[in-house]
Design an enzyme around this catalytic site. Sequence first.
Site, PDB file in Angstrom:
ATOM      1  N   VAL A  21       0.931  -1.137   0.144  1.00 21.79           N
ATOM      2  CA  VAL A  21      -0.033   0.162  -0.092  1.00 21.79           C
ATOM      3  C   VAL A  21       0.862   1.204   0.193  1.00 21.79           C
ATOM      4  CG1 VAL A  21      -1.835   1.228   1.418  1.00 21.79           C
ATOM      5  CG2 VAL A  21      -1.897  -1.359   1.168  1.00 21.79           C
ATOM      6  N   PRO A  22       1.128   1.894  -1.161  1.00 19.79           N
ATOM      7  CA  PRO A  22       2.281   2.541  -1.338  1.00 19.79           C
ATOM      8  C   PRO A  22       2.293   3.991  -0.851  1.00 19.79           C
ATOM      9  CG  PRO A  22       1.114   2.700  -3.187  1.00 19.79           C
ATOM     10  CD  PRO A  22       0.381   1.901  -2.449  1.00 19.79           C
ATOM     11  N   CYS A  23       2.548   4.187   0.556  1.00 24.57           N
ATOM     12  CA  CYS A  23       2.561   5.462   1.314  1.00 24.57           C
ATOM     13  C   CYS A  23       3.778   6.222   0.819  1.00 24.57           C
ATOM     14  CB  CYS A  23       2.371   5.363   2.748  1.00 24.57           C
ATOM     15  SG  CYS A  23       3.416   3.994   3.357  1.00 24.57           S
ATOM     16  N   HIS A  24       4.787   5.561   0.676  1.00 21.74           N
ATOM     17  CA  HIS A  24       6.131   6.229  -0.106  1.00 21.74           C
ATOM     18  C   HIS A  24       5.624   7.164  -1.251  1.00 21.74           C
ATOM     19  CE1 HIS A  24       5.888   2.462  -2.470  1.00 21.74           C
ATOM     20  NE2 HIS A  24       6.539   3.325  -3.530  1.00 21.74           N
ATOM     21  N   ARG A  25       4.881   6.761  -2.203  1.00 19.96           N
ATOM     22  CA  ARG A  25       4.321   7.660  -3.218  1.00 19.96           C
ATOM     23  C   ARG A  25       3.621   8.887  -2.902  1.00 19.96           C
ATOM     24  NH1 ARG A  25       2.069   2.334  -6.509  1.00 19.96           N
ATOM     25  NH2 ARG A  25       3.962   1.296  -6.570  1.00 19.96           N
TER      26      ARG A  25
END
Length: 175
Positions: free
Chosen positions: A136-140
């Site tokens: 779940v790409p919170c780094h984006r």
Amino acid sequence: MKTPTDTIHHDEMASPVGRLQLVADADGLRGIWFEHERDPLVIPPHWIQVTAAHASAPIAIARAQLTEYFAGKRRQFDLPLHPIGTPFQLEVWEELARIPYGVTISYADLAHRIGRPRAMRAVGAANGRNPLPIIVPCHRVIGRDGSLTGFSGGLEIKRLLLDHEHAAPAGDLFA
């Protein structure tokens, strides 16, 4: 309803961003922790450690898909997830999962996407509590000015993940 005594499995895997701890129950992957996380995982005694050869289905699938992601062969994850959070957090995390590979958005963009444009701080807090980073790409999610902001694994790992996806913003503190 799940109780704390439900069977929880955990295992570690090596990755280009360090060791990852994978945690799952029968319903899906519940969490991923980085080796040097700001809030390290404390494993309760009732959790069961598995090995790669004997991993539960959610852990085995997560391990395979993360390996493909880091090898540049996977851009989207498809596995059972079971994050635990408030209804608001779940709403934010569902929207995070819709951010395409290699794309970054701001916290303001994320707040607009869930229909709550004034909830940027709450969105930021929910983003920071995402139990399934990478998948779940919170780094984006980055600052409006393109700067890198908080990440559970640290800003260096956030930078590595964005570089891996060829989406690193220009003009930030790691440029």
